[in-house]
Scaffold this motif. Structure first.
Motif, PDB file in Angstrom:
ATOM      1  N   ALA A 147      -7.226  -1.020   5.238  1.00 53.40           N
ATOM      2  CA  ALA A 147      -7.528  -0.436   3.923  1.00 53.40           C
ATOM      3  C   ALA A 147      -7.675  -1.525   2.869  1.00 53.40           C
ATOM      4  O   ALA A 147      -8.553  -1.446   1.990  1.00 53.40           O
TER       5      ALA A 147
ATOM      6  N   TRP B 224      -2.912  -0.329   6.951  1.00 56.55           N
ATOM      7  CA  TRP B 224      -2.880  -0.799   5.567  1.00 56.55           C
ATOM      8  C   TRP B 224      -3.658  -2.095   5.405  1.00 56.55           C
ATOM      9  O   TRP B 224      -4.311  -2.307   4.373  1.00 56.55           O
TER      10      TRP B 224
ATOM     11  N   LEU C 240      -7.886   4.757  -3.854  1.00 53.22           N
ATOM     12  CA  LEU C 240      -8.551   4.225  -2.659  1.00 53.22           C
ATOM     13  C   LEU C 240      -9.721   5.108  -2.254  1.00 53.22           C
ATOM     14  O   LEU C 240     -10.823   4.616  -1.948  1.00 53.22           O
TER      15      LEU C 240
ATOM     16  N   CYS D 149       0.620   4.032  -3.001  1.00 50.93           N
ATOM     17  CA  CYS D 149       0.111   5.385  -2.751  1.00 50.93           C
ATOM     18  C   CYS D 149       1.137   6.465  -3.065  1.00 50.93           C
ATOM     19  O   CYS D 149       0.772   7.634  -3.241  1.00 50.93           O
TER      20      CYS D 149
ATOM     21  N   GLY E 181       0.784  -1.231   0.000  1.00 51.08           N
ATOM     22  CA  GLY E 181       0.000   0.000   0.000  1.00 51.08           C
ATOM     23  C   GLY E 181       0.818   1.285   0.000  1.00 51.08           C
ATOM     24  O   GLY E 181       0.553   2.192  -0.799  1.00 51.08           O
TER      25      GLY E 181
ATOM     26  N   ARG F  38      -3.452   6.554  -3.445  1.00 51.92           N
ATOM     27  CA  ARG F  38      -4.274   7.207  -2.418  1.00 51.92           C
ATOM     28  C   ARG F  38      -5.573   7.731  -3.021  1.00 51.92           C
ATOM     29  O   ARG F  38      -6.660   7.534  -2.464  1.00 51.92           O
TER      30      ARG F  38
ATOM     31  N   PRO G 222      -6.905   5.818   3.193  1.00 51.89           N
ATOM     32  CA  PRO G 222      -5.632   5.156   3.513  1.00 51.89           C
ATOM     33  C   PRO G 222      -5.018   5.743   4.773  1.00 51.89           C
ATOM     34  O   PRO G 222      -5.271   6.900   5.119  1.00 51.89           O
TER      35      PRO G 222
END
Length: 269
Positions: free
Chosen positions: A144, A141, A124, A116, A112, A121, A131
């Protein structure tokens, strides 16, 4: 960040002649990166063009990087999934490195932070997942990852799973990033087709087909004796590009702006 790619490259040889298969119109669409506002009018313009054409085969090739960086990755995937059902049109979806990283994150939450770093990010958040702020927050994480798995639909999962690495059509070869010099296009490593940059961009020798690609953004469409690059950095520049190919003719279609003020432009290449 995008500015590092907008640099002058060495002088190139003249544009090489190439043709689509007989009786075919092929559209290629560059990196969308979550810009549904630019993608929607582009798709509508392409569909209108294909509806007016009498050719037997009508193809739209999407070059990958549908997600990340821009605000609506989820909406972009849903729009492309709907397009797959368009009667009379062959849709082909290539795999970009950003889709590769999203799919990997679905089973490996430790990826993750790296995802990101280059746009995950925003992706998500388009699925309603916030996140964690810290890269070292392993529990955050993992949470998420669980929430993204719950939010991603079966149709979106299948779309990610079924993407192609590359596609040959007539005198053209389509890939997300490019291809490794010295290796026949039919034998390219899928990782190179998704990730390669300098080794492909800077090598002077042509391939057996003209490579149409995205991945490396440029201020304008790049076309020379070996490649056509159509990633114009939509997420940062507000310009999304498509390329129309029929016989030996080439045209560029672009949407620019954003929101309610998107402008369409079309010209020969």
């Amino acid at each position: 960040m995008i500015g590092q790619f907008f640099k002058r490259r060495p002088a190139t040889l003249p544009i090489r002649r190439a043709a689509t298969p007989a009786g075919a119109v092929v559209w290629a669409v560059g990196d969308v990166h979550g810009r549904l506002d630019l993608l929607e009018p582009l798709i509508e313009a392409i569909l209108g063009d294909l509806a007016a054409s009498s050719v037997a085969r009508k193809v739209i090739v999407f070059l990958g990087d549908y997600i990340d960086r821009g605000p609506d990755s989820r909406g972009v995937l849903d729009r492309l999934i709907r397009l797959k059902g368009q009667p009379g049109i062959e849709t082909r979806f290539l795999r970009g490195n950003h889709e590769d990283r999203m799919e990997a994150f679905l089973t490996q939450p430790d990826l993750g932070p790296g995802w990101c770093d280059y746009g995950g990010r925003e992706a998500l958040m388009s699925w309603g997942v916030t996140p964690p702020m810290l890269k070292t927050d392993a529990r955050g994480w993992a949470t998420a990852c669980e929430r993204l798995n719950a939010a991603v639909t079966d149709e979106q999962r299948a779309f990610l799973r079924d993407q192609e690495a590359g596609l040959a059509l007539g005198d053209y070869f389509f890939a997300h990033a490019g291809a490794r010099p010295g290796v026949p296009l039919a034998r390219q490593d899928p990782q190179d087709l998704m990730w390669l940059r300098g080794a492909f961009l800077d090598h002077p020798a042509p391939f057996e087909q003209v490579v149409v690609h995205g991945h490396t953004p440029s201020e304008a469409v790049h076309a020379d004796h070996r490649r056509i690059g159509i990633d114009t950095g939509a997420y940062a520049t507000g310009v999304l590009t498509a390329l129309r190919l029929e016989d030996e003719a080439r045209e560029v279609l672009q949407t620019s702006g954003g929101g309610a003020r998107v402008v369409l432009s079309r010209r020969s290449l």
